[in-house]
Design an enzyme around this catalytic site. Sequence first.
Site, short mmCIF file in Angstrom:
data_model
loop_
_atom_site.label_atom_id
_atom_site.label_comp_id
_atom_site.label_asym_id
_atom_site.label_seq_id
_atom_site.Cartn_x
_atom_site.Cartn_y
_atom_site.Cartn_z
CG LEU A 71 11.92 -34.65 8.13
CD1 LEU A 71 11.68 -33.46 8.56
CD2 LEU A 71 11.90 -35.81 8.91
N PRO A 72 9.01 -36.28 4.92
CG PRO A 72 8.33 -38.37 4.88
CD PRO A 72 9.34 -37.31 6.30
CB THR A 102 9.74 -31.40 -1.94
OG1 THR A 102 10.94 -32.40 -2.17
CG2 THR A 102 8.74 -31.09 -3.34
CE LYS A 177 12.32 -31.56 -5.81
NZ LYS A 177 12.14 -32.17 -6.36
CE LYS A 252 5.47 -34.61 -0.20
NZ LYS A 252 6.87 -34.03 -0.71
P1 NAD Z 1 10.84 -41.49 2.89
O1 NAD Z 1 9.58 -41.49 3.18
O2 NAD Z 1 11.52 -42.99 2.01
O3 NAD Z 1 10.79 -40.62 4.73
C1 NAD Z 1 11.23 -39.59 5.02
C2 NAD Z 1 11.77 -40.02 6.14
O4 NAD Z 1 11.55 -39.29 7.19
C3 NAD Z 1 11.56 -41.73 6.82
O5 NAD Z 1 12.72 -42.73 7.52
C4 NAD Z 1 10.70 -41.23 8.17
O6 NAD Z 1 10.84 -42.40 9.14
C5 NAD Z 1 11.28 -40.34 8.10
N1 NAD Z 1 10.63 -39.45 9.85
C6 NAD Z 1 9.09 -39.12 9.31
N2 NAD Z 1 8.62 -38.03 10.39
C7 NAD Z 1 10.13 -38.18 11.12
C8 NAD Z 1 9.96 -37.36 12.28
N3 NAD Z 1 8.97 -36.78 12.51
N4 NAD Z 1 11.32 -37.29 13.09
C9 NAD Z 1 12.22 -38.09 12.03
N5 NAD Z 1 11.94 -38.22 11.13
C10 NAD Z 1 10.89 -38.19 10.40
O7 NAD Z 1 10.78 -40.02 1.68
P2 NAD Z 1 11.77 -39.98 0.96
O8 NAD Z 1 11.50 -40.51 -0.32
O9 NAD Z 1 13.33 -40.24 1.16
O10 NAD Z 1 11.63 -38.48 0.58
C11 NAD Z 1 12.08 -37.06 1.78
C12 NAD Z 1 11.68 -35.74 0.72
O11 NAD Z 1 12.38 -36.17 0.20
C13 NAD Z 1 10.72 -35.98 0.68
O12 NAD Z 1 9.94 -34.46 0.67
C14 NAD Z 1 10.29 -36.03 -0.78
O13 NAD Z 1 9.03 -35.21 -1.26
C15 NAD Z 1 11.06 -35.51 -1.03
N6 NAD Z 1 12.18 -36.02 -2.57
C16 NAD Z 1 11.98 -37.25 -2.99
C17 NAD Z 1 13.20 -38.39 -4.42
C18 NAD Z 1 13.01 -39.75 -3.73
O14 NAD Z 1 13.11 -39.49 -5.37
N7 NAD Z 1 12.71 -40.16 -2.57
C19 NAD Z 1 13.55 -37.15 -4.95
C20 NAD Z 1 13.87 -35.54 -4.32
C21 NAD Z 1 12.65 -35.36 -3.05
#
Ligand code: NAD
Length: 308
Positions: A71-72, A102, A177, A252
């Site tokens: 999740l975000p 994260t 992380k 963030k």
């Molecule tokens: P994203 O925004 O693409 O995906 C997040 C998903 O969570 C979305 O599909 C959203 O609809 C869903 N969501 C939000 N609120 C929700 C809820 N209450 N219930 C169910 N689903 C919900 O984000 P991402 O890029 O996939 O990143 C997710 C996490 O991983 C973050 O914490 C980010 O910092 C971390 N991260 C991202 C990357 C990257 O390269 N994108 C790499 C490492 C870590």
Amino acid sequence: MIRNKSQTSVGFIGLGNMGSNMAQHLINKGHQLVVYDVFPEAMTAMADKGAVIAQSPADLAHRCDRIISMLPTCAHVKQVYCGDNGVLSKVKSGTLLIDSSTIDPQTSQEVCKASQSKGAVFMDAPVSGAVPAARAATLTFMVGGNASEVEAIRELLLCMGKNVIHCGAVGSGAAAKICNNMMLAISMIGTSETLNLAKRLGLDPKLMTQILNVSSGRSWSSEVYNPVPGIGENLPAGNDYNGGFMTRLITKDLGLAQTAATRANAPTPLGTLSHQLFRLMLNNGYSSKDFSSVYKFIQEFDDKRMIP
Ligand code: NAD
């Protein structure tokens, strides 16, 4: 003793840029997957690939005894686990809860405590490697939790990654992380301003990248996730910085690092500067763009230069 749970359903919450790819690997490796996301389209896409759709985190918790969330932010994690219709309202005793978002170490510890009161086991397992590694199942997991429980989830995590590193107690994965991502932000800015300077000095950024990658300036940002369009393959830079790791998410993470550094009284001058630079990008239309768009942002300023 932790029983073998390989035949039971796995739950996955948060099917965004990272989660959708991670969930896909679990399906590919034969796991029965139950999914939930607030975006119905994200769930339908996974259902087309064989997953079962849950109506809420609570419904998902009722059906699964291993649950992964991606999740975000901290607020989303708290809501999904502890909110109305959250995982903890229906979690079964003994369920293994794995949060790969994260977030800050304190939030992981709080959700862990709430999970324990329901007889469930919470671990923080954030990942490094970004979308290309999520697609290739080569993520690195940094896991905080009890050693025997971390061992119990190792096989599951290795369906989505190639490194599972036990960092210590719950919260230590999140700590590792945010340290990694502070380094990542600093190196991405460094790579971007270096390649822009090289261009201004008459060097082709592609040639400069080749030089960096066999020299002491090499980094993941120069080698694997190059910010200049057309240098790497299948990268956000070649797609107008769409997809990938959104600027609002690295901002963030840098905020989490700043809060942690303030608590620990640790000096992080470049971490602070990186946080400010990405915050400026948020205010200038870059929020949903991949964080490697810092190269474009620097160029925008460069294009406005007064002295040729
Ligand atoms: P994203 O925004 O693409 O995906 C997040 C998903 O969570 C979305 O599909 C959203 O609809 C869903 N969501 C939000 N609120 C929700 C809820 N209450 N219930 C169910 N689903 C919900 O984000 P991402 O890029 O996939 O990143 C997710 C996490 O991983 C973050 O914490 C980010 O910092 C971390 N991260 C991202 C990357 C990257 O390269 N994108 C790499 C490492 C870590």
